[in-house]
Design an enzyme around this catalytic site. Structure first.
Site, PDB file in Angstrom:
ATOM      1  N   CYS A  12       6.915 -47.409  11.696  1.00 44.14           N
ATOM      2  CA  CYS A  12       7.470 -47.526  10.344  1.00 44.14           C
ATOM      3  C   CYS A  12       8.052 -48.928  10.203  1.00 44.14           C
ATOM      4  O   CYS A  12       7.786 -49.795  11.040  1.00 44.14           O
ATOM      5  CB  CYS A  12       8.492 -46.433  10.043  1.00 44.14           C
ATOM      6  SG  CYS A  12      10.041 -46.529  10.944  1.00 44.14           S
ATOM      7  N   ARG A  18      11.861 -42.974  10.333  1.00 41.17           N
ATOM      8  CA  ARG A  18      10.628 -42.184  10.358  1.00 41.17           C
ATOM      9  C   ARG A  18       9.910 -42.206  11.702  1.00 41.17           C
ATOM     10  O   ARG A  18       9.544 -41.145  12.230  1.00 41.17           O
ATOM     11  CB  ARG A  18       9.682 -42.669   9.256  1.00 41.17           C
ATOM     12  CG  ARG A  18      10.249 -42.461   7.861  1.00 41.17           C
ATOM     13  CD  ARG A  18       9.416 -43.135   6.803  1.00 41.17           C
ATOM     14  NE  ARG A  18       9.535 -44.587   6.913  1.00 41.17           N
ATOM     15  CZ  ARG A  18       8.822 -45.450   6.218  1.00 41.17           C
ATOM     16  NH1 ARG A  18       7.902 -45.023   5.373  1.00 41.17           N
ATOM     17  NH2 ARG A  18       9.010 -46.750   6.357  1.00 41.17           N
ATOM     18  N   ASP A 130      10.326 -43.509   3.006  1.00 43.99           N
ATOM     19  CA  ASP A 130      11.486 -43.988   3.758  1.00 43.99           C
ATOM     20  C   ASP A 130      12.737 -43.309   3.206  1.00 43.99           C
ATOM     21  O   ASP A 130      13.065 -43.483   2.031  1.00 43.99           O
ATOM     22  CB  ASP A 130      11.594 -45.507   3.613  1.00 43.99           C
ATOM     23  CG  ASP A 130      12.615 -46.117   4.546  1.00 43.99           C
ATOM     24  OD1 ASP A 130      13.487 -45.384   5.069  1.00 43.99           O
ATOM     25  OD2 ASP A 130      12.555 -47.335   4.767  1.00 43.99           O
TER      26      ASP A 130
END
Length: 161
Positions: A12, A18, A130
């Site tokens: 990420c 994440r 996100d």
């Protein structure tokens, strides 16, 4: 049976929400399946902002509520990761493009997948959003998406072992 081990890298932006969550979820699923000696899991970020930091406290809390331990240390994705990893699983299109820029061969590019490519129940999502600037709902959605996609990914990985 092929005795090849499989290496998975989750990516990420900052490697504090994440991708460490995906790493922790996948590690637990792999352990539950007894495959921890066959499947290696790591995570990285496309930026170096959080190098050396542990995952976001809110993400760790949401993981703990579901029985996960998100304890990795953030690192930056490097072009050498293409040599080590069989699957590079990105969370969104920006991550995809940033990782692809570091690929030097078509084989490298073929290793890059969107995490949501493996979704079953949440196939209507084309990326893992996100959650950093959002509230609990965002973190819960990320957890749901990652759990779903990790199960689908494991199905794929098992065909390669």
């Amino acid at each position: 049976m092929n005795k090849k081990n499989i290496n998975l890298l989750f990516v990420c932006l900052g490697n504090i929400c994440r991708s460490p969550a995906a790493e922790g979820i996948m590690k637990k699923i792999i352990e539950d399946e007894g495959l921890e000696n066959r499947v290696f899991v790591d995570s990285a970020g496309t930026s170096n902002w959080n190098e050396g930091k542990t995952p976001d406290e809110r993400m760790r809390l949401h993981g703990k509520k579901r029985g996960y331990d998100f304890c990795s240390v953030a690192r930056t994705f490097r072009s050498s990761d293409f040599e080590k990893f069989d699957y590079i699983l990105v969370m969104d299109n920006n991550n995809f493009m940033n990782v692809k820029k570091l690929a030097s061969t078509e084989e490298d590019v073929a290793k890059i997948h969107r995490m949501t490519d493996f979704s079953k129940d949440f196939s209507d999502h084309d990326h893992v959003p996100d959650p950093y600037y959002g509230g609990d709902d965002g973190f819960n959605l990320v957890m749901d998406l990652l759990e779903d996609a990790a199960k689908g990914l494991l199905e794929e990985v098992k065909t390669k072992l």
